[in-house]
Design an enzyme around this catalytic site. Sequence first.
Site, PDB file in Angstrom:
ATOM      1  N   HIS A  53      -8.187  -5.098   0.006  1.00 66.41           N
ATOM      2  CA  HIS A  53      -6.927  -4.400   0.274  1.00 66.41           C
ATOM      3  C   HIS A  53      -6.091  -5.075   1.356  1.00 66.41           C
ATOM      4  CE1 HIS A  53      -4.379  -0.875  -0.156  1.00 66.41           C
ATOM      5  NE2 HIS A  53      -4.350  -0.724   1.154  1.00 66.41           N
TER       6      HIS A  53
ATOM      7  N   ASP B  19     -10.382  -4.726  -4.255  1.00 71.80           N
ATOM      8  CA  ASP B  19      -9.825  -3.645  -3.427  1.00 71.80           C
ATOM      9  C   ASP B  19     -10.639  -2.368  -3.622  1.00 71.80           C
ATOM     10  OD1 ASP B  19      -8.253  -1.754  -2.106  1.00 71.80           O
ATOM     11  OD2 ASP B  19      -6.390  -2.764  -2.658  1.00 71.80           O
TER      12      ASP B  19
ATOM     13  N   SER C 125       0.832  -1.191   0.000  1.00 69.48           N
ATOM     14  CA  SER C 125       0.000   0.000   0.000  1.00 69.48           C
ATOM     15  C   SER C 125       0.877   1.257   0.000  1.00 69.48           C
ATOM     16  CB  SER C 125      -0.952  -0.030   1.191  1.00 69.48           C
ATOM     17  OG  SER C 125      -1.923   0.978   1.105  1.00 69.48           O
TER      18      SER C 125
END
Length: 413
Positions: free
Chosen positions: A383, A352, A287
């Site tokens: 995610h 996601d 991320s």
Amino acid sequence: MCCCCPPAINALFCLWVQSGFSKGSVASALTFFPPEPAFYKFQRKDKDGNLLPDESEHGEDSDDDQSQELEHSPEVMERGDDDDSQQLISPTGSLPPGQPLEKKSNSNDTKKNDKSKVTGKKQDTERSPAQQLTDRSKELRQRGKRRNVRDALDAKNGVTYTLLLDPRISVPPRNGGMVQAVKVPSKGSHVATIIYRVPQEVVTPKTKTIIISHGNATDCGAMHVLQAILVHSLSVNVVLYDYSGYGESSGFPLENATYQDISVVYQYTLKHVANNDPTQIVLYGQSVGSGPSTYLCTKEQNVGGLILHSPLMSGMRVLTPSRALACLDIYPNINRIKNVNCPTMVIHGRLDEEVSVSHGVAMHNAVPEHLQRDPWWVPDRGHNDITEGPGKMAEYIRRLRAFLTSLDEIPLE
């Protein structure tokens, strides 16, 4: 409060003005959310091995109960023995939906804190969004400075550290591996770093070392379970570090600070873990962590490999595809990834909703073709849950092992 509503826009604008038109301050308010409280702490020992008292944020000694808890902790790490006090943390460092961050407390603690919690909530409702962002930024900066002073004194006095996991984290079995907690000095901070070495009997000249840059709302403690799984499933060393202002790291979380953080951790790892062989180091960015990982890969051209887990093209592109706010953008990964010089693997969940899978696809396609490795577009995951569910962790490990094996293969001419 979403970033499209007028109060949020007004708050960010006010923060931008009050910070002297600092893009970094605005980006920090949007991007960095250190867990409070952290999922771990570093127990401090003087140069003779004696336990040092825990310290509060204001530099005061901790209460007797906390000191006694430290005195009864094993050499490496400990948690509360009451299994009912634990909460489930996913291997990738996230809490399941609906799980609270607060530790369990006894009735006396609850009564003592009820009044302060009510007062705090009232104060929050009375403050404007702009004031809340400004106050939060000020508090984090002040805390970071206090911690940096303490860490500098610790370094001068030869203080060492031991990892203590929060009761919310299950302690993973060591299985012969060695866990080391250090603070790596950086510009304006000391970076909390956890080094988990593979058991010595399985070390070879080709043993890899993975440096993990985690997401924006977790820390080294929450990621430690995954760290242990990777060490023992892949026979690799794994280095975890916290960004400035996170966990036990001093300083303040800013984009440029994360670049400095990963740079000093990389140099420390190269010298103390990887036997000065950069080709045996693999960077892993999850991320927000895709930002510092991609950045370092463009600076250190001999890095062995890059893994991008749910990466972003850039910070502002997560909020909007419009480039109207490009002046406030951070982590321009989509521009930098074209300049990497190592094999790169991208992992992204098709479901996601925080960072669209389109970001992962774009990042994969932008990698120079001869450096692209098989991506993993996880069909039924989002995610933070890619390794969760029947068979997911096994497939995750299998794909990582295939990628790491490919790094030692000689390409055909």
